[in-house]
Write a protein that holds these residues in place. Structure first.
Motif, short mmCIF file in Angstrom:
data_model
loop_
_atom_site.label_atom_id
_atom_site.label_comp_id
_atom_site.label_asym_id
_atom_site.label_seq_id
_atom_site.Cartn_x
_atom_site.Cartn_y
_atom_site.Cartn_z
N LEU A 308 0.82 -1.22 0.00
CA LEU A 308 0.00 0.00 0.00
C LEU A 308 0.85 1.25 0.00
O LEU A 308 0.46 2.28 -0.56
N SER A 309 2.01 1.21 0.67
CA SER A 309 2.93 2.33 0.56
C SER A 309 4.34 1.88 0.88
O SER A 309 4.55 0.88 1.57
N GLY A 310 5.30 2.66 0.36
CA GLY A 310 6.71 2.32 0.53
C GLY A 310 7.28 1.74 -0.76
O GLY A 310 6.54 1.40 -1.69
N THR A 311 8.59 1.63 -0.79
CA THR A 311 9.31 1.11 -1.95
C THR A 311 10.21 -0.02 -1.47
O THR A 311 10.85 0.10 -0.42
N THR A 312 10.27 -1.07 -2.26
CA THR A 312 11.08 -2.22 -1.84
C THR A 312 12.27 -2.44 -2.75
O THR A 312 12.29 -1.98 -3.89
N VAL A 313 13.24 -3.17 -2.23
CA VAL A 313 14.36 -3.64 -3.04
C VAL A 313 14.42 -5.15 -2.91
O VAL A 313 13.80 -5.73 -2.01
N ALA A 314 15.15 -5.77 -3.82
CA ALA A 314 15.31 -7.23 -3.84
C ALA A 314 13.98 -7.94 -3.95
O ALA A 314 13.84 -9.08 -3.50
N ASP A 315 13.00 -7.25 -4.52
CA ASP A 315 11.65 -7.81 -4.54
C ASP A 315 11.42 -8.58 -5.84
O ASP A 315 12.10 -8.38 -6.83
N THR A 316 10.46 -9.48 -5.82
CA THR A 316 10.17 -10.28 -7.00
C THR A 316 8.68 -10.25 -7.34
O THR A 316 8.26 -10.95 -8.25
N ALA A 317 7.91 -9.44 -6.60
CA ALA A 317 6.46 -9.59 -6.69
C ALA A 317 5.81 -8.72 -7.76
O ALA A 317 4.63 -8.88 -8.03
N GLY A 318 6.53 -7.81 -8.38
CA GLY A 318 5.93 -6.98 -9.42
C GLY A 318 5.29 -5.73 -8.84
O GLY A 318 5.18 -5.58 -7.61
N PRO A 319 4.85 -4.82 -9.73
CA PRO A 319 4.35 -3.52 -9.29
C PRO A 319 3.19 -3.64 -8.32
O PRO A 319 2.27 -4.44 -8.51
N GLY A 320 3.24 -2.82 -7.26
CA GLY A 320 2.13 -2.75 -6.32
C GLY A 320 2.06 -3.91 -5.35
O GLY A 320 1.10 -4.01 -4.57
N ARG A 321 3.05 -4.80 -5.39
CA ARG A 321 3.03 -5.96 -4.50
C ARG A 321 4.42 -6.17 -3.90
O ARG A 321 5.41 -5.60 -4.38
N THR A 322 4.49 -6.98 -2.87
CA THR A 322 5.80 -7.32 -2.31
C THR A 322 5.82 -8.79 -1.91
O THR A 322 4.81 -9.34 -1.46
N ALA A 323 6.98 -9.39 -2.10
CA ALA A 323 7.20 -10.76 -1.64
C ALA A 323 7.78 -10.64 -0.23
O ALA A 323 8.93 -10.22 -0.06
N LEU A 324 7.00 -10.99 0.76
CA LEU A 324 7.45 -10.81 2.15
C LEU A 324 8.73 -11.58 2.44
O LEU A 324 9.51 -11.21 3.31
N CYS A 325 8.97 -12.67 1.71
CA CYS A 325 10.12 -13.52 2.02
C CYS A 325 11.44 -12.93 1.54
O CYS A 325 12.49 -13.33 2.05
N VAL A 326 11.42 -12.03 0.57
CA VAL A 326 12.69 -11.48 0.07
C VAL A 326 12.70 -9.96 -0.03
O VAL A 326 13.77 -9.35 0.00
N GLY A 327 11.53 -9.32 -0.19
CA GLY A 327 11.48 -7.87 -0.36
C GLY A 327 11.87 -7.15 0.92
O GLY A 327 11.51 -7.56 2.02
N ARG A 328 12.64 -6.07 0.77
CA ARG A 328 13.03 -5.26 1.93
C ARG A 328 12.74 -3.81 1.59
O ARG A 328 12.73 -3.41 0.43
N SER A 329 12.54 -3.01 2.63
CA SER A 329 12.23 -1.61 2.40
C SER A 329 13.45 -0.89 1.84
O SER A 329 14.57 -1.08 2.31
N ALA A 330 13.19 -0.03 0.85
CA ALA A 330 14.28 0.79 0.28
C ALA A 330 14.56 2.01 1.12
O ALA A 330 15.50 2.73 0.86
N GLY A 331 13.73 2.27 2.09
CA GLY A 331 13.96 3.46 2.92
C GLY A 331 12.85 3.60 3.95
O GLY A 331 12.95 3.09 5.06
N ALA A 332 11.76 4.25 3.50
CA ALA A 332 10.64 4.46 4.43
C ALA A 332 9.98 3.13 4.77
O ALA A 332 10.22 2.11 4.12
N ASP A 333 9.18 3.17 5.79
CA ASP A 333 8.50 1.95 6.21
C ASP A 333 7.51 1.48 5.14
O ASP A 333 7.07 2.25 4.28
N LEU A 334 7.15 0.23 5.24
CA LEU A 334 6.21 -0.36 4.29
C LEU A 334 4.85 -0.54 4.95
O LEU A 334 4.76 -0.83 6.15
N VAL A 335 3.80 -0.36 4.15
CA VAL A 335 2.46 -0.70 4.61
C VAL A 335 1.93 -1.76 3.66
O VAL A 335 1.95 -1.58 2.43
#
Ligand code: FES
Length: 340
Positions: A308-335
């Motif tokens: 819902l908000s935030g930007t991830t790195v090392a992610d594999t889930a595609g736009p608007g989604r995150t893979a909780l097992c590998v995605g990490r925040s690029a800076g600000a917190d994630l929602v």
């Protein structure tokens, strides 16, 4: 990294190109291909036809379609997601013949305390299962020659590769390591193809393997394929000369390198602190143990949720989604929205 397809000057080479699908493929230096989870409507109903025991702690399961349609095509290195009787999803490499669309074969070692492997070992002929895929995270690319390294049950994706490369007439060698010969499935039958190209190397006879020994005699033009426990893959990667290709597939999640702590806020729920050395999945499951997962490597899609908000790195889930097992925040917190 894109790899330009080399010319395929003869029929055998064209056969290898057909098996590898190189012309359509982008291969990564790591060998790990991230592919999105297939849509749910690609689920396949299958039935267990037979269960063999090539080793005392390995179940080789033959799966046939529950309906009249042949099974989807696949290429060496592919895996399927299997929904086990409890509802757990697990990934298993296909180890049979890609040309035979009447059945899939998987081989699973019983892991002490492993819930997934215990369920596979409990299936019997007639058990119905659901599959997704096949998908290929470990593609076989065209190369002048091949070295295949398999640790234990890591032989499963390697076996169809060996058969394909052998059929295409390319030079290859296989080294299969394991605790003892009785715990090393499939390589005995591969040795029947070309006994002088297969080395079955049990630790109880030859001692623990070291990477230099596994790589001895390998030419710089060989594509090196390695599937096994992470320490084996890491040791081979370190021992390879700079510039030599390594294609690898792990049994377990990759280590977190240079991780930084961040916070995941669950929409409508608590904030969860993610330490530098843990995944968001681990941290979220500490407060929401019902959050599903399977591969823990970013490719199966089971843990993908809406971002819902935030930007991830090392992610594999595609736009608007995150893979909780590998995605990490690029800076600000994630929602995240765990419901989506
Ligand atoms: S993508 Fe498979 S568990 Fe995360």
């Amino acid at each position: 990294m894109s790899i330009a397809p080399p010319p395929f000057p003869n029929a055998r080479a064209r056969a290898l190109a057909a098996v590898t699908g190189l012309a359509q493929r982008v291969s990564e230096r790591s060998g790990r291909r991230r592919s999105p989870a297939p849509p749910v409507d690609r689920s396949l109903a299958v039935e267990v036809r037979a269960v063999h025991r090539p080793c005392p702690d390995v179940a080789e399961v033959v799966l046939v379609p529950a309906g009249a349609e042949p099974l989807p095509r696949w290429r060496p290195g592919a895996h399927v997601d299997v929904r086990l009787p409890s509802g757990l999803w697990r990934q298993y490499s296909l180890c049979g013949d890609p040309a035979d669309r009447s059945c899939y074969r998987i081989a699973v070692r019983a892991v002490p305390g492993g819930t997934g492997s215990a369920q596979v070992h409990a299936v019997t002929p007639g058990t119905r299962l659901i599959l997704r895929g096949p998908r290929n995270a470990f593609p076989l690319a065209a190369a002048p020659e091949y070295l295949f390294l398999a640790g234990g049950i890591g032989i499963t994706p390697i076996a169809p590769m060996v058969r394909a490369v052998h059929a295409a007439g390319r030079p290859w060698r296989l080294v299969h390591t394991g605790h003892d010969l009785a715990s090393m499935p499939l390589s005995g039958e591969l040795a029947a193809l070309a006994p002088d190209r297969v080395r079955r190397r049990p630790d109880d006879r030859d001692g623990p393997p070291d990477a230099a020994e596994l790589l001895a005699g390998t030419s710089s033009s060989a594509a090196v394929y390695c599937c096994g426990p992470p320490p084996m893959i890491d040791a081979v990667r370190r021992a390879l000369p700079a510039g030599q290709r390594l294609h690898s597939e792990r049994f377990s999640p990759p280590p977190i390198r240079d991780g930084r702590p961040f916070t995941v806020r669950i929409d409508g729920g608590p904030e969860v602190a993610v330490p530098a050395d843990r995944t968001a999945l681990d941290a979220v499951r500490a407060v929401r143990p019902d959050v599903p997962y399977s591969c823990r490597q970013g490719f199966c899609g089971t843990c993908h949720v809406r971002l819902l908000s935030g930007t991830t790195v090392a992610d594999t889930a595609g736009p608007g989604r995150t893979a909780l097992c590998v995605g990490r925040s690029a800076g600000a917190d994630l929602v995240v929205d765990l419901g989506g």
